[in-house]
Each structure stands twice: as structure tokens, then as C-alpha cells.
Design an enzyme around this catalytic site. Structure first.
Site, PDB file in Angstrom:
ATOM      1  N   ARG A 129      78.751 -16.274  17.842  1.00  0.00           N
ATOM      2  CA  ARG A 129      79.994 -16.042  17.081  1.00  0.00           C
ATOM      3  C   ARG A 129      81.145 -15.711  18.007  1.00  0.00           C
ATOM      4  O   ARG A 129      82.276 -16.105  17.776  1.00  0.00           O
ATOM      5  CB  ARG A 129      79.769 -14.911  16.068  1.00  0.00           C
ATOM      6  CG  ARG A 129      78.903 -15.330  14.887  1.00  0.00           C
ATOM      7  CD  ARG A 129      78.460 -14.116  14.099  1.00  0.00           C
ATOM      8  NE  ARG A 129      79.579 -13.302  13.685  1.00  0.00           N
ATOM      9  CZ  ARG A 129      79.547 -11.965  13.585  1.00  0.00           C
ATOM     10  NH1 ARG A 129      78.438 -11.308  13.825  1.00  0.00           N
ATOM     11  NH2 ARG A 129      80.613 -11.302  13.211  1.00  0.00           N
ATOM     12  N   SER A 177      75.398  -8.348  10.602  1.00  0.00           N
ATOM     13  CA  SER A 177      75.163  -8.032  12.010  1.00  0.00           C
ATOM     14  C   SER A 177      74.980  -6.516  12.189  1.00  0.00           C
ATOM     15  O   SER A 177      74.010  -6.062  12.807  1.00  0.00           O
ATOM     16  CB  SER A 177      76.356  -8.538  12.839  1.00  0.00           C
ATOM     17  OG  SER A 177      76.365  -7.972  14.113  1.00  0.00           O
ATOM     18  N   ASP A 208      70.311 -11.141  15.721  1.00  0.00           N
ATOM     19  CA  ASP A 208      71.706 -10.709  15.905  1.00  0.00           C
ATOM     20  C   ASP A 208      72.160 -10.911  17.344  1.00  0.00           C
ATOM     21  O   ASP A 208      73.317 -11.273  17.577  1.00  0.00           O
ATOM     22  CB  ASP A 208      71.889  -9.242  15.501  1.00  0.00           C
ATOM     23  CG  ASP A 208      73.350  -8.818  15.671  1.00  0.00           C
ATOM     24  OD1 ASP A 208      74.197  -9.413  14.983  1.00  0.00           O
ATOM     25  OD2 ASP A 208      73.640  -7.949  16.516  1.00  0.00           O
ATOM     26  N   HIS A 211      77.325   4.692  13.148  1.00  0.00           N
ATOM     27  CA  HIS A 211      77.751   3.473  13.842  1.00  0.00           C
ATOM     28  C   HIS A 211      79.267   3.376  13.762  1.00  0.00           C
ATOM     29  O   HIS A 211      79.872   3.682  12.738  1.00  0.00           O
ATOM     30  CB  HIS A 211      77.118   2.245  13.173  1.00  0.00           C
ATOM     31  CG  HIS A 211      77.501   0.966  13.834  1.00  0.00           C
ATOM     32  ND1 HIS A 211      76.869   0.492  14.961  1.00  0.00           N
ATOM     33  CD2 HIS A 211      78.475   0.061  13.534  1.00  0.00           C
ATOM     34  CE1 HIS A 211      77.426  -0.644  15.328  1.00  0.00           C
ATOM     35  NE2 HIS A 211      78.405  -0.932  14.469  1.00  0.00           N
ATOM     36  N   LYS A 254      70.950  -4.263  12.245  1.00  0.00           N
ATOM     37  CA  LYS A 254      70.557  -3.381  13.363  1.00  0.00           C
ATOM     38  C   LYS A 254      70.316  -1.962  12.862  1.00  0.00           C
ATOM     39  O   LYS A 254      69.370  -1.295  13.272  1.00  0.00           O
ATOM     40  CB  LYS A 254      71.659  -3.366  14.433  1.00  0.00           C
ATOM     41  CG  LYS A 254      71.737  -4.656  15.220  1.00  0.00           C
ATOM     42  CD  LYS A 254      72.834  -4.622  16.252  1.00  0.00           C
ATOM     43  CE  LYS A 254      74.199  -4.644  15.646  1.00  0.00           C
ATOM     44  NZ  LYS A 254      75.175  -5.525  16.237  1.00  0.00           N
TER      45      LYS A 254
HETATM   46  N1  URA Z   1      79.836  -5.098  15.582  1.00  0.00           N
HETATM   47  C1  URA Z   1      78.652  -5.734  15.422  1.00  0.00           C
HETATM   48  O1  URA Z   1      77.603  -5.198  15.779  1.00  0.00           O
HETATM   49  N2  URA Z   1      78.660  -6.943  14.858  1.00  0.00           N
HETATM   50  C2  URA Z   1      79.777  -7.564  14.452  1.00  0.00           C
HETATM   51  O2  URA Z   1      79.700  -8.663  13.943  1.00  0.00           O
HETATM   52  C3  URA Z   1      80.999  -6.916  14.635  1.00  0.00           C
HETATM   53  C4  URA Z   1      80.997  -5.668  15.193  1.00  0.00           C
END
Ligand code: URA
Length: 434
Positions: free
Chosen positions: A168, A183, A161, A82, A187
Site C-alpha cells: 500500500r 491493518s 499486514d 495504539h 495487529k
Molecule cells: N498504521 C498501520 O498500522 N496501518 C495503516 O494502514 C495505517 C497506519
């Protein structure tokens, strides 16, 4: 339990219990807790923070808000990668075939681009016919058979999320470490991999502007991942200028192919070797970094990493011949050089603004549902530290029309700042947290 009491508890610096956090995430996902109360809580978290236990509880509650992927039908060690988001970031297109060619299984869910950042799924669609919405059966079969599949995120993964990140985004509560950690990790945990490697971007084009902030985020992410029983490593990398030279979609795919062919080296290759060696060592396929890097370099040298990209595209019904003949990929009608009006050494390139140039050309999304033009983008010829003469090209604009190309060239020139004196490039890899 009353949401008003929980908001007040966090506002006053208290720690939320596991049950309270589960109540909040369940209520918010179902809709019984309204956006205005959740925004107030996010703001309280932003100012008061969360300890490790709360952050883990929040992550797990979000992860369990929807489906989780059970990757047990896949044999071998499953890895995922990621990035916290950057411009010109085509790393997954290079790294995933490299590690899959070394024997790690890549079962990856990727996103689409939004705003100035691109998405792996869009880039892969540069291959004519490529299907990102493959069935779960094809996804598992491909990973077992060829070692790699990259699909779009399913609608039911981590619904908490999806709601929370959108909230957010419009309430000034994105830059909170516990909220970013939960967050991202909710995932990643829901996606089921055993090994997770994170590329934490740092600099003007990233959420985390300083190395200290980036390190704090990297430590938070790896701690929560480990507490949840996964093997996690994070690499902190520079995002003070775009990554590599290409920014767009098909144009980034071409650059990725050139790295897999062994023709392009530099920071992009270095990043893939670093992330890749974290994966191979955490997966137990290399005793240490030196052995891992040797294995990763070998799959570039013998063409097997490039072949793995071919198999990935073919397995998802795309025109795989384009891996060996990039003239089959989308190509822009108009190419225009953005000539420098100044001379000097490149001191800085505003990464985010370069992403917006690509978006202006039609290569990025303004809203979630915008159509994008896969053929457009920018290829930078000058990076930080390079000497530029007046009238020399800073980059080639790939556009759908002359007018768009001229506008983009003007915008690209504004992304650059120059120094009369030589500029030392900051280190690209700023740290590794294991
Ligand atoms: N990427 C994400 O998936 N979530 C965040 O809060 C910031 C960056």
C-alpha cells in the site's frame, strides 16, 4: 475462485463474501496472488470502500494469517494502546507505566520508527542494555510479576499486514479507511489484549488531515474491535504540531520521565490522563472518568508510575538507574539553539518536517535497517500560540556534529510559520469514541 473476478466485483461496487476475503488473504500471504493483482484490489477498495461485515472479515483473515498471542497465562485485565503515528509521540512511555501502576496488565508489542515517525522500541533502547527481543516466557513472567512488558513485534504476527502495508505504501493505497482499520485492528487483535485504546491523530502530521476523517477512522476502529469482542475506545487528538516538546529518542525518554515525575504537565499529561481513563473504565477499575483520572494522578503524585517504568526497564535488563538519573541516558555532543529570524505568534509547526529534522540528525530511519543515533533530536521551546521575538530560540538542536546542528537549525526554522496577531491554539483532544 478467480482473483480477477474478485477485483472486478469490488471495482463495480460489490461486497466481497467472507470466503472470498479469506481466499484473497490466504493467497496473498502464501504468494499465489501476485502484488499487481493485490494492488488493483486495494485501489478498488480505496474507491469503493467496504461495509462493516467486509472490514471485520478482512481484519479477522489478516489476524489469522500468522500467530496470535494467547495472553491467558496472564492474570487480570490486559490492555494495549495504539497510536496512528505522530511526531514526538512518547505517550506509551508515560501511559503504560501509569496504568500498570493502577493495576492493569500491559503486555505490549511495539514497533520501531520509520521515516518521520519514531517508535517506542527505539526509545526504550535509550536505556543501556534494554532487551526488546525478550523470550515469550520472560514477557509473560514480567507482566505477571510487575504488570508490564513492552517487546518488539515477533516476526510471525500478522504476516499479511507486513506484506500488504508495504504494498500500500508504494501504490497510493494507504489512505483507505477499511484498509487502515483492518491493518491496525488485525495487529491489535492478534496481540491478545482485552482492552484496546487507540490514539487517532488528526492534522497535517497525520494520515487523517481533518477531524471528520479522524472521527470516521475512530468509529471504524472501535466498531470492528467491538464486533471482534474486545473493549475499545478511541481518542482523537491534534497532530498539527509535534506532541510535547521533544522529538528524537533519548530526548523523548527524558521528557516522558519528567511527566512521570510530575514536573511536565500540559497536553502530554492530558493525553495520558484521557487515554488512561478510557483504559481504567473499560477495564472496570474505575466507575467513571473522574475516579479514573484521580487514580492516574495519584500514581504520578506518589511516584509509583515512575517506579513502574524503573521496574519495566530493570525487568528487560536495561540500566534502570537512568530512570532516576537521566544523565545516564545518551546525550548529544553538540547543542545549538535555532534562533528565530522572525517575530510574531507561532501559527503552525509542520510536525512531519520536524520529524524529518530529527531524521536528518540521524535520529530516524531512512530504511527499515538503518542504524539510528539515540542521542540526537530537537527540543522545541516554542509551540503554536507562543509569542516569539527575533533572535529568540525556537528549539535546541541536539546533534553529533556542528555541521549537522547548523543544517538542522536551518531546517527547523523552515518548519515554523508566524502570524502578527495572537493565535488561538485549537483544542488538543478533539473527541472520544467509546
Ligand atoms: N498504521 C498501520 O498500522 N496501518 C495503516 O494502514 C495505517 C497506519
Amino acid at each position: 475462485m478467480q482473483m480477477t473476478d474478485l477485483i472486478a466485483k469490488k471495482r463495480d461496487g460489490g461486497a466481497l463474501s467472507t470466503e472470498e476475503i479469506e481466499f484473497i488473504i490466504r493467497g496473498y500471504t502464501e504468494g499465489s496472488i501476485p502484488d499487481y493483482q493485490m494492488s488493483a484490489l486495494c485501489m478498488a477498495i480505496l474507491f469503493r470502500g467496504m461495509d462493516d461485515r467486509e472490514t471485520l472479515d478482512l481484519t479477522l483473515a489478516m489476524m489469522h494469517s500468522g500467530e496470535t498471542l494467547d495472553l491467558s497465562p496472564i492474570r487480570g485485565v490486559k490492555a494495549d494502546k495504539h497510536s496512528t503515528g505522530g511526531v514526538g509521540d512518547k505517550t506509551s512511555l508515560i501511559l503504560c507505566p501509569m496504568v500498570a501502576a493502577c493495576g492493569v496488565k500491559i503486555a505490549k508489542m511495539s514497533g520501531r520508527g520509520l521515516g518521520h515517525t519514531g517508535g517506542t522500541i527505539d526509545k526504550l533502547e535509550s536505556f543501556k542494555g534494554f532487551v526488546t527481543g525478550i523470550s515469550e516466557q520472560t514477557f509473560f513472567d514480567n507482566v505477571n510479576r510487575i504488570g508490564i512488558a513492552i517487546a518488539g513485534q515477533t516476526a510471525d504476527l500478522d504476516p499479511a499486514d507486513k506484506k500488504l502495508y508495504a504494498l500500500r505504501d508504494v501504490t497510493g493505497t494507504v489512505p483507505s479507511i477499511p484498509l487502515i482499520v483492518s491493518s491496525i485492528m488485525s495487529k491489535k487483535l492478534a496481540s491478545g489484549a482485552d482492552v484496546i485504546v487507540l490514539d487517532v491523530k488528526c492534522g497535517s502530521g497525520a494520515f487523517m488531515k481533518t477531524p471528520e476523517q479522524a472521527e470516521e477512522l475512530a468509529r471504524g476502529l472501535t466498531r470492528v474491535g467491538r464486533l471482534a469482542g474486545r473493549k475499545v475506545a478511541a481518542v482523537i487528538t491534534d497532530m498539527d504540531e509535534p506532541l510535547g516538546n521533544a522529538v528524537g529518542n533519548a530526548i523523548e525518554v527524558k521528557e516522558a520521565i519528567s511527566v512521570l515525575r510530575g514536573e511536565t504537565k500540559g497536553e502530554l499529561l492530558e493525553l495520558c490522563l484521557t487515554l488512561g481513563s478510557c483504559i481504567l473504565t473499560e477495564a472496570g477499575l474505575a466507575a467513571g472518568d473522574a475516579e479514573a483520572r484521580e487514580k492516574l494522578q495519584a500514581v504520578i503524585d506518589d511516584g509509583s508510575a515512575l517506579r513502574k517504568l524503573y521496574e519495566l526497564v530493570e525487568g528487560q535488563f536495561g540500566e534502570a538507574a537512568a530512570v532516576y538519573d537521566t544523565s545516564l541516558l545518551p546525550d548529544a555532543k553538540v547543542k545549538l539553539e535555532a534562533l528565530s529570524e522572525e517575530a510574531g505568534f507561532v501559527a503552525h509547526i509542520q510536525a512531519e518536517q520536524v520529524g524529518l529534522v530529527s531524521m536528518h540528525l540521524g535520529g530516524g530511519r531512512v530504511t527499515k535497517d538503518s542504524e539510528i543515533d539515540l542521542s540526537v533530536g530537537v527540543f522545541l521551546h516554542k509551540k503554536v500560540g507562543d509569542r516569539v521575538e527575533r533572535g529568540e530560540s525556537l528549539g535546541t538542536i541536539h546533534a553529533a556534529s556542528e555541521e549537522k546542528a547548523r543544517e538542522a537549525a536551518q531546517l527547523l526554522r523552515r518548519c515554523y510559520s508566524f502570524s502578527p496577531d495572537p493565535v488561538e491554539k485549537p483544542p488538543f483532544i478533539k473527541g472520544i469514541v467509546r
